[in-house]
Design a protein around this motif. Structure first.
Motif, PDB file in Angstrom:
ATOM      1  N   ALA A  13       0.822  -1.053  -0.063  1.00 56.64           N
ATOM      2  CA  ALA A  13      -0.052  -0.134  -0.134  1.00 56.64           C
ATOM      3  C   ALA A  13       0.904   1.423  -0.165  1.00 56.64           C
ATOM      4  CB  ALA A  13      -0.903   0.155   1.296  1.00 56.64           C
ATOM      5  N   LYS A  14       1.988   1.246   0.430  1.00 50.63           N
ATOM      6  CA  LYS A  14       2.914   2.338   0.427  1.00 50.63           C
ATOM      7  C   LYS A  14       3.899   2.642  -0.560  1.00 50.63           C
ATOM      8  CE  LYS A  14       3.859   0.925   4.603  1.00 50.63           C
ATOM      9  NZ  LYS A  14       4.599   0.452   6.032  1.00 50.63           N
ATOM     10  N   ARG A  15       3.799   1.717  -1.524  1.00 48.53           N
ATOM     11  CA  ARG A  15       5.062   1.613  -2.552  1.00 48.53           C
ATOM     12  C   ARG A  15       4.897   2.766  -3.281  1.00 48.53           C
ATOM     13  NH1 ARG A  15       0.132  -0.385  -4.530  1.00 48.53           N
ATOM     14  NH2 ARG A  15      -0.260  -0.316  -6.780  1.00 48.53           N
ATOM     15  N   LYS A  16       5.778   3.303  -3.849  1.00 51.81           N
ATOM     16  CA  LYS A  16       5.817   4.724  -4.639  1.00 51.81           C
ATOM     17  C   LYS A  16       6.693   4.395  -5.865  1.00 51.81           C
ATOM     18  CE  LYS A  16       5.049   8.359  -1.654  1.00 51.81           C
ATOM     19  NZ  LYS A  16       4.354   7.479  -0.605  1.00 51.81           N
ATOM     20  N   SER A  17       5.838   4.138  -6.976  1.00 51.63           N
ATOM     21  CA  SER A  17       6.532   3.942  -8.379  1.00 51.63           C
ATOM     22  C   SER A  17       7.122   5.016  -8.633  1.00 51.63           C
ATOM     23  CB  SER A  17       5.291   3.181  -9.467  1.00 51.63           C
ATOM     24  OG  SER A  17       4.870   2.160  -8.764  1.00 51.63           O
ATOM     25  N   SER A  18       8.213   4.794  -9.580  1.00 41.94           N
ATOM     26  CA  SER A  18       8.772   6.209 -10.449  1.00 41.94           C
ATOM     27  C   SER A  18       9.418   5.567 -11.698  1.00 41.94           C
ATOM     28  CB  SER A  18       9.840   6.677  -9.690  1.00 41.94           C
ATOM     29  OG  SER A  18      10.896   5.935  -9.179  1.00 41.94           O
ATOM     30  N   GLN A  19       9.833   6.224 -12.536  1.00 38.24           N
ATOM     31  CA  GLN A  19      10.267   5.911 -13.762  1.00 38.24           C
ATOM     32  C   GLN A  19      11.743   5.011 -13.408  1.00 38.24           C
ATOM     33  OE1 GLN A  19       9.464   6.249 -16.868  1.00 38.24           O
ATOM     34  NE2 GLN A  19      11.133   5.115 -17.770  1.00 38.24           N
ATOM     35  N   GLY A  20      11.881   3.811 -13.963  1.00 41.02           N
ATOM     36  CA  GLY A  20      12.969   3.093 -13.342  1.00 41.02           C
ATOM     37  C   GLY A  20      12.764   2.338 -11.956  1.00 41.02           C
ATOM     38  N   ARG A  21      11.717   2.588 -11.539  1.00 38.24           N
ATOM     39  CA  ARG A  21      11.374   1.693  -9.926  1.00 38.24           C
ATOM     40  C   ARG A  21       9.767   1.199 -10.305  1.00 38.24           C
ATOM     41  NH1 ARG A  21      14.293   0.173  -5.454  1.00 38.24           N
ATOM     42  NH2 ARG A  21      16.013   0.928  -6.700  1.00 38.24           N
ATOM     43  N   GLY A  22       9.827  -0.166 -10.127  1.00 38.69           N
ATOM     44  CA  GLY A  22       8.314  -0.260 -10.279  1.00 38.69           C
ATOM     45  C   GLY A  22       8.197  -1.634  -9.396  1.00 38.69           C
ATOM     46  N   PHE A  23       6.927  -2.041  -9.130  1.00 38.91           N
ATOM     47  CA  PHE A  23       6.368  -2.854  -8.110  1.00 38.91           C
ATOM     48  C   PHE A  23       5.295  -3.898  -8.873  1.00 38.91           C
ATOM     49  CE2 PHE A  23       7.747   0.949  -6.125  1.00 38.91           C
ATOM     50  CZ  PHE A  23       8.551   0.200  -5.072  1.00 38.91           C
ATOM     51  N   GLY A  24       5.252  -5.212  -8.502  1.00 44.03           N
ATOM     52  CA  GLY A  24       4.153  -6.078  -9.085  1.00 44.03           C
ATOM     53  C   GLY A  24       3.840  -6.877  -8.061  1.00 44.03           C
ATOM     54  N   ILE A  25       2.791  -7.409  -8.163  1.00 42.20           N
ATOM     55  CA  ILE A  25       2.278  -8.676  -7.214  1.00 42.20           C
ATOM     56  C   ILE A  25       1.562  -9.607  -8.084  1.00 42.20           C
ATOM     57  CG2 ILE A  25      -0.050  -7.546  -7.013  1.00 42.20           C
ATOM     58  CD1 ILE A  25       0.130  -8.546  -3.968  1.00 42.20           C
TER      59      ILE A  25
ATOM     60  N   MET B  18       3.261 -13.299  -4.253  1.00 42.50           N
ATOM     61  CA  MET B  18       4.408 -12.792  -4.297  1.00 42.50           C
ATOM     62  C   MET B  18       4.574 -11.108  -4.566  1.00 42.50           C
ATOM     63  SD  MET B  18       7.438 -15.181  -5.451  1.00 42.50           S
ATOM     64  CE  MET B  18       7.654 -16.869  -4.925  1.00 42.50           C
ATOM     65  N   CYS B  19       5.309 -10.262  -3.879  1.00 40.69           N
ATOM     66  CA  CYS B  19       5.430  -8.848  -4.302  1.00 40.69           C
ATOM     67  C   CYS B  19       7.094  -8.811  -4.831  1.00 40.69           C
ATOM     68  CB  CYS B  19       5.157  -7.975  -3.258  1.00 40.69           C
ATOM     69  SG  CYS B  19       3.450  -8.066  -2.675  1.00 40.69           S
ATOM     70  N   ALA B  20       6.989  -7.923  -5.840  1.00 43.94           N
ATOM     71  CA  ALA B  20       8.363  -7.752  -6.432  1.00 43.94           C
ATOM     72  C   ALA B  20       8.677  -6.277  -6.805  1.00 43.94           C
ATOM     73  CB  ALA B  20       8.708  -8.422  -7.709  1.00 43.94           C
ATOM     74  N   GLU B  21       9.935  -5.933  -6.257  1.00 44.36           N
ATOM     75  CA  GLU B  21      10.233  -4.673  -6.517  1.00 44.36           C
ATOM     76  C   GLU B  21      11.545  -4.777  -7.419  1.00 44.36           C
ATOM     77  OE1 GLU B  21      11.658  -2.399  -3.095  1.00 44.36           O
ATOM     78  OE2 GLU B  21      12.634  -0.770  -4.398  1.00 44.36           O
TER      79      GLU B  21
ATOM     80  N   VAL C  47       7.402  -9.933 -11.089  1.00 49.25           N
ATOM     81  CA  VAL C  47       8.671  -9.470 -11.720  1.00 49.25           C
ATOM     82  C   VAL C  47       8.279  -8.713 -13.059  1.00 49.25           C
ATOM     83  CG1 VAL C  47      10.840  -9.565 -12.777  1.00 49.25           C
ATOM     84  CG2 VAL C  47      10.372 -10.732 -10.579  1.00 49.25           C
ATOM     85  N   GLY C  48       7.377  -9.356 -13.801  1.00 49.07           N
ATOM     86  CA  GLY C  48       6.906  -8.908 -15.150  1.00 49.07           C
ATOM     87  C   GLY C  48       6.123  -7.595 -14.865  1.00 49.07           C
ATOM     88  N   SER C  49       5.054  -7.671 -13.878  1.00 47.14           N
ATOM     89  CA  SER C  49       4.396  -6.566 -13.667  1.00 47.14           C
ATOM     90  C   SER C  49       5.283  -5.546 -13.128  1.00 47.14           C
ATOM     91  CB  SER C  49       3.339  -7.063 -12.704  1.00 47.14           C
ATOM     92  OG  SER C  49       2.341  -7.923 -13.231  1.00 47.14           O
ATOM     93  N   ALA C  50       6.161  -5.807 -12.351  1.00 46.98           N
ATOM     94  CA  ALA C  50       6.803  -4.638 -11.792  1.00 46.98           C
ATOM     95  C   ALA C  50       7.797  -3.755 -12.940  1.00 46.98           C
ATOM     96  CB  ALA C  50       8.050  -5.100 -10.613  1.00 46.98           C
ATOM     97  N   ILE C  51       8.109  -4.888 -13.793  1.00 48.15           N
ATOM     98  CA  ILE C  51       8.974  -4.253 -14.965  1.00 48.15           C
ATOM     99  C   ILE C  51       8.045  -3.082 -15.548  1.00 48.15           C
ATOM    100  CG2 ILE C  51      10.014  -4.630 -17.173  1.00 48.15           C
ATOM    101  CD1 ILE C  51      11.264  -7.254 -15.925  1.00 48.15           C
ATOM    102  N   PHE C  52       6.692  -3.724 -15.920  1.00 44.27           N
ATOM    103  CA  PHE C  52       5.805  -2.465 -16.774  1.00 44.27           C
ATOM    104  C   PHE C  52       5.566  -1.302 -15.824  1.00 44.27           C
ATOM    105  CE2 PHE C  52       1.675  -1.002 -17.350  1.00 44.27           C
ATOM    106  CZ  PHE C  52       1.751  -1.071 -18.546  1.00 44.27           C
ATOM    107  N   ASP C  53       5.522  -1.583 -14.322  1.00 46.35           N
ATOM    108  CA  ASP C  53       5.222  -0.512 -13.717  1.00 46.35           C
ATOM    109  C   ASP C  53       6.522   0.454 -13.647  1.00 46.35           C
ATOM    110  OD1 ASP C  53       3.776   0.707 -11.576  1.00 46.35           O
ATOM    111  OD2 ASP C  53       5.128   0.120  -9.845  1.00 46.35           O
ATOM    112  N   ALA C  54       7.696   0.035 -13.786  1.00 45.35           N
ATOM    113  CA  ALA C  54       8.696   0.912 -13.858  1.00 45.35           C
ATOM    114  C   ALA C  54       9.122   1.367 -15.246  1.00 45.35           C
ATOM    115  CB  ALA C  54       9.977  -0.295 -13.637  1.00 45.35           C
TER     116      ALA C  54
END
Lengths: 160, 291, 717
Positions: free
Chosen positions: C563-575, C587-590, C691-698
């Motif tokens: 809930a506290k994650r902060k995505s930005s260009q180059g940093r992403g999070f996935g579940i 799993m959650c990945a950063e 991880v794939g979702s986190a890459i998209f997020d980033a």
């Protein structure tokens, strides 16, 4: 091809042998001396399962000829235990669940042995760096780091 | 995975090794660290009939400073450089380089001189030595001779060393004050060759103007590449952000990468650009006394 | 058990053959007589999968087919447990001993396991599918509980005391009031007692376990850390020869001509040519290699599909035969067309999966020894009895003439089900008249073993504006059917597995196709949630009633700080999350992406597999799955062209190393109220989509092919 005579100390025992020049050290240890704790995992110097300590340095025994160790001192995993007492690293791998199938373990132990001889207060980064030439397919590495830390702590207390 | 048979010689003195090489002819191979040679022999990509193991020759394992340069003996291992306080304090580019070569187990055995003598553009020391303007000392029955690093690499896996010559020593000029260097390498994993690597060594004057610049590139050409255009560009310029940006673009243009499993040529060229900029910044910081 | 049976015949288990032809009945009395003294408890399971096969009559008496395991308590108090399961690093030698220790109330140090020896242990279908913990562990508990109760009976008789006055602890039957205790061995004495028991024995519930449920160090860990353990490749017999096999230059090649004369004339070399099989045996490994090089063979090559066309190929080449297996029926629910019509947003996407290799650190190995017409083979296989049958078939001899022994092995991950190495060694040994050891090189492993199947997954879906999935059409070509159905509550579904003709040999891999199916499904779910502008976790909750999956999703999100994650260009999070083999994972990945280079920074895994047996062992399996999973998710792929594997070395095929390891947190959701299920596989399934979702997020780049960043970089694709 002419054979070469070598004299080598392995785990404190003197060995004299006639070897073909192309005999790799790992085959000498496994086949000639029957020290099979040193494993072969990749054939191409990538996995570190064959790591042994030669004159205090951890090296890959698959990337050395037996002829090169004439006059030198080798420690293999079989030589870590002293008088029935495990080396703290061996205890560490045991206690911290640092092994699953165990195939990479001897290499991990020998790398760690040489590394901790020079540094009994390593940071986690230093451990990860030291062990980066060894491959493990099972554990996910987390517990291997813990095993090193366990051993380092024991060695600082004067465990060995 | 067993090499073809060969005859093995382990001379105990340098002159003995030299005469052996002369006697055995061009098919003989020198074994120092063996971390490139032995894997090649196991895969039977190399099958030399004679091996001359120089590891038992005394007095070839030294790292010392004399007459304005750092001298690295033929049997100095990568890990020796890694822990050398002399290298760590005065030759940061060299220290950077040695830390990222192969993996720690290989570095315990591999030699610095072997890394150069192999003539592989994917190795890391060639770029570094090019940036540092090193000199190679070779010994043969004709005596010793010095080879400038600029003339040392002559082709893919080939060097200026003659078949009867042994690379005895590398000399790296001691950098003057206000010098700094850095090596940056992008590798996919520990132990892999560089996707691309950049070695930078610079000297500034008191005003921050670049007096001397050495730039070498790893694994983006057939022959280890000295980025002469970048060096020329940098000399005499204050190294501000604009100069760094322009220099990194020149480096990218100067590189000659090819598509392979590590990435496309375009990607590698872009990598050279990014790494050159970062290495320059770090070298400048270090020249100014920073970390 | 019905479900377990189904699991074994999942369509992707290509390497499983039909049951062996021999099904001789064994006289139970004859068998028990052969076991010798002590107390023997054998577990009879009428509805067991053990019934798939039986033993032969000739030679050593073998266990009747309905016996799945037994244990024997000797006069010296030692307990020996016999099971056909094998130890590959998953630590079941320890966890099974824990279960026995618990029920028998006897210390672990008294217990020894005999595993994977076809002459000594009862038939077992194989060690795979995460079945050891739910099935074998429970069976051994029953046998142990029966033994314990029987020992109490003996004590009652010996002391003529009331049954209720006895307790069992520390390997003794204790009469507390009389302050007297009798060891198991004392009670048994010189008697030979055999008891066959049925499955309806009560076992200790998980909340009263004292040994299981806690971490125990590996029982024979000392042998591993001292180098004393002998893997198959370490074994040596008197007079043993070393084998090598001549490999064709490409897959699909057949032998045209072959001249072995020169090789045969080398001294001490045995050369075998039998059909397309050509091999040599010699007194030293390099002699064998040299002899092999003297063989002049010409091969007939046939064009083979290459990697660049593989996905198209798999879709266009349905499997010619299912080899006797039932064809998979599409699963249908509701009305897909109506579901799509009701959707506010529709999404179609195709996901691809490359072949990957298992890369067990110990390559395949076998040591074969013929004594007369009886063959003993030491080999590393997950299916000792299956391999026994394979060998028997290859040599046209009864199963009973073959003994397969599996030393604890340097890992397998589903890659060591088959017996080719054993058969090769046995063929050479028969010709040489001496024992022959054959150890595959890493290159042989990469070329002649089998791979995790490649596949294509096409998904068409629809969602309503309020975040409900209205339609779900899912076609899987060749990847496999494991976990093909979603746990999400979707009214209208059509799900179909299409078997293809695979150009490469393919088979089981840790978690089978559950990885591919979860990758496609969970990535698609992520895409849908983003199309709707919904939080991916919230979107899942809206479509998910399953309490166990919701619980692990919540646990992972909580520990990770989702809930506290902060995505930005180059940093992403996935579940991502899912269920396989009765275990639930989230799993959650950063990830951090810089200059296109992807680094998985942190992974949090929540896992629930019922009652936890060995927490440290379980964490090890989860952490191991995460790191292993990173390879297939990010960069592992078998590259092949016209029958040649292009990257058959570790220098070219990248497996995860220390430097790839993210920070890992694991949360174990221990449900003591639920039976334990296996845990060696399931944790791997959620990693790639997280991880794939986190890459998209980033990056805003949606990577729909496994591996996602083969060059280590997003932009270099």
């Amino acid at each position: 091809m002419a054979k070469i005579e070598i004299n080598v100390r392995v785990n404190g025992v003197e060995h004299r042998a006639e070897v073909e020049p192309r005999l790799l050290l790992v085959h000498f240890l496994r086949e000639s001396l029957r020290l099979t704790g040193t494993h072969i995992g990749c054939d191409t110097s990538h996995c570190g399962a064959c790591t042994v300590v030669i004159d205090g340095r951890a090296v890959k025994s698959c990337t050395m000829f037996a002829a090169q160790v004439d006059g030198r001192e080798i420690l293999t995993v079989e030589g870590l235990e002293r008088d029935g007492k495990l080396h703290p690293l061996q205890e560490g791998f045991f206690q911290e669940h640092g092994l699953q199938c165990g195939y990479c373990t001897p290499g991990m132990l020998m790398t760690g042995y040489a590394f901790l001889n020079g540094n009994t207060a390593p940071t986690e980064d230093e451990i990860r760096h030291a062990i980066s030439g060894n491959l493990c397919r099972c554990t996910g590495y987390v517990n291997i780091v813990k095993a090193y830390q366990y051993a380092a702590a024991r060695l600082r207390e004067g465990g060995v | 995975m067993i090499p073809r048979g060969f005859e093995y010689f382990a001379p105990r003195a340098l002159n003995e090794a030299v005469s052996l090489l002369q006697q055995l002819g061009p098919d003989a191979k020198i074994l120092s660290g063996g971390q490139s040679l032995i894997p090649m022999m196991k895969l039977r990509l190399a099958s030399p009939p004679y091996i001359v193991d120089i590891n038992r020759i005394p007095d070839l394992n030294y790292v010392s400073e004399a007459n304005g340069s750092l001298r690295i003996g033929a049997l100095v291992r990568e890990s020796d450089l890694e822990i050398s306080p002399l290298v760590g304090s005065g030759y940061r580019l060299l220290a950077d380089t040695t830390k990222v070569i192969a993996d720690p187990l290989v570095r315990n055995q591999a030699t610095v001189c072997g890394n150069l003598a192999h003539g592989d553009p994917a190795n890391d020391h060639p770029a570094t030595m090019l940036a540092l303007e090193a000199t190679i000392v070779a010994i043969s029955p004709r005596g010793e001779r010095e080879i400038s690093i600029r003339d040392f690499f002559t082709g893919l896996f080939s060097t200026a060393l003659q078949p009867d010559e042994i690379l005895k020593e590398i000399r790296v000029p001691t950098p003057p004050p206000r010098s700094g260097g850095a090596y940056l390498k992008m590798e996919r994993k520990v132990g892999d060759y560089a996707t691309a690597g950049v070695a930078v060594q610079i000297t500034l004057d008191e005003a921050g103007v670049c007096q001397r610049a050495g730039v070498g590139l790893t694994n983006v050409s057939f022959i280890p590449l000295k980025a002469a255009k970048v060096e020329d560009f940098l000399k005499g310029k204050p190294l501000d952000a604009a100069a760094i940006k322009q220099a990194s673009e020149i480096a990218a243009a100067e590189s000659q990468p090819m598509d392979d499993i590590r990435g496309s040529a375009d990607y590698k060229r872009d990598l050279v650009r990014v790494l050159t900029a970062r290495a320059l910044k770090q070298a400048i910081d270090r020249a100014k006394g920073g970390a | 058990m019905k479900e377990m049976n189904d699991a074994i015949f999942e369509p992707e288990r290509y390497e499983l053959f039909a049951a062996p032809r021999y099904l001789f009945e064994m006289d139970r009395r004859e068998f028990f007589k052969s076991l010798g003294g002590g107390l023997v408890i054998a577990l009879i399971i009428k509805d067991s999968i053990a019934q798939e096969s039986g033993g032969g009559r000739a030679g050593r008496p073998q266990a009747p087919q309905e016996i799945s395991a037994w244990l024997r308590i000797a006069k010296d108090n030692t307990v020996t447990v016999y099971t056909g399961k094998v130890e590959f690093g998953q630590n079941i030698r320890t966890s099974l001993a824990q279960a026995v220790s618990d029920e028998l109330r006897t210390p672990m140090s008294n217990i020894q396991l005999v595993m994977g020896d076809t002459d000594l242990t009862p038939f077992d279908v194989g060690t795979f599918g995460s079945l050891t913990t739910p099935v074998m562990s429970e069976q051994l508990r029953k046998a142990s509980a029966a033994a314990r109760e029987f020992l109490i009976d003996l004590a009652v008789e010996a002391m003529k005391a009331d049954r209720a006055s006895f307790t069992v602890a520390d390997g003794k039957i204790i009469h507390t009031a009389a302050n007297r205790s009798l060891t198991f061995g004392h009670l048994i004495g010189d008697q030979m007692i055999t008891k066959a028991i049925a499955t309806n024995v009560a076992t200790t519930p998980a909340d009263r376990w004292t040994v299981a449920g806690r971490s125990a160090p590996k029982v024979d860990g000392r042998a591993f850390v001292t180098g004393k353990h002998k893997y198959t490749s370490d074994l040596k017999l008197e007079g043993m020869l070393y084998g090598k096999v001549l490999r064709p230059p490409a897959l699909g090649a057949t032998l045209a001509t072959c001249d072995v004369k020169e090789a045969q004339s080398a001294s001490g070399v045995t050369v075998v040519r039998d059909g397309d099989f050509i091999g040599v045996a010699a007194t030293a490994p390099h002699t064998a290699e040299r002899a092999l090089a003297l063989i002049r063979a010409e091969w007939k090559l046939t064009p083979q599909p290459s990697r660049k066309e593989i996905f198209d190929y798999l879709k266009k080449h349905p499997a010619k035969s299912m080899e006797g297996r039932r064809p998979a029926e599409p699963f249908k629910k509701g009305n897909l067309e109506e579901g799509l019509a009701a959707a506010d947003k529709k999404l179609e996407a195709s996901y691809t999966i490359n072949y990957i290799a298992h890369v067990p650190l110990e390559p395949r190995a076998a040591l074969a020894h013929w004594q007369g017409d009886k063959l003993t083979v030491w080999t590393a296989t997950q299916r000792p009895f299956g391999v026994r049958s394979e060998i028997a078939q290859a040599f046209r001899i009864p199963d009973s003439q073959v003994r397969v022994i599996v030393p604890d092995t340097g890992s397998g991950y589903g890659g060591k089900h088959t017996g080719e190495t054993a058969i090769e060694a046995a063929r050479l040994a028969r010709a040489a008249g001496k024992p022959v050891k054959l150890v595959w090189t890493r290159e042989e492993e990469f070329t002649w073993a089998y791979f995790r199947p490649a596949g294509v997954i096409d998904i068409a879906s629809g969602v309503s504006r309020d975040g409900m999935i209205t339609a779900w059409e899912f076609h899987n070509y060749n990847a496999g059917a494991s976990a093909i159905r979603p746990l999400y509550d979707i009214t209208n579904q059509k799900i179909e597995f299409h078997a293809s003709d695979s150009p490469l040999r393919q088979g089981s891999y840790r978690a089978l196709a559950a990885t591919a199916n979860h990758f496609a499904r969970e990535m698609h779910i992520d895409e849908l949630s983003r199309a709707l502008g919904l939080d991916p976790l919230e979107f899942r909750y809206r479509n998910l009633k399953d309490a166990r999956l919701r619980a692990v999703l919540a646990a992972a999100a909580e520990t990770f700080g989702w809930a506290k994650r902060k995505s930005s260009q180059g940093r992403g999070f996935g579940i991502a999350g899912g269920m396989e083999k009765g275990s639930y994972v989230a799993m959650c990945a950063e990830v951090a992406v810089s200059s296109g280079r992807v680094k998985v920074v942190r992974v949090t895994a929540a896992f629930e597999c019922g009652a936890v047996v060995n927490p440290d062992g379980l964490k090890n399996q989860i952490e191991g799955s995460i790191v292993m999973g990173l390879g297939g998710a990010l960069f592992e792929a078998i590259d092949f062209e016209n029958g040649k594997i292009l990257n058959p070395r570790l220098s070219r095929y990248r497996v995860p190393r220390f430097s790839d390891t993210p920070a890992i947190e694991t949360v174990l959701v221990d449900r003591k109220d639920l039976p334990s299920s296996g845990a060696g596989e399931t944790p791997i399934v959620a990693l790639a989509p997280a991880v794939g979702s986190a890459i998209f997020d980033a990056t805003g780049i949606r990577l729909r092919s496994l591996p996602m960043v083969p060059n280590g970089s997003v932009s270099s694709r």
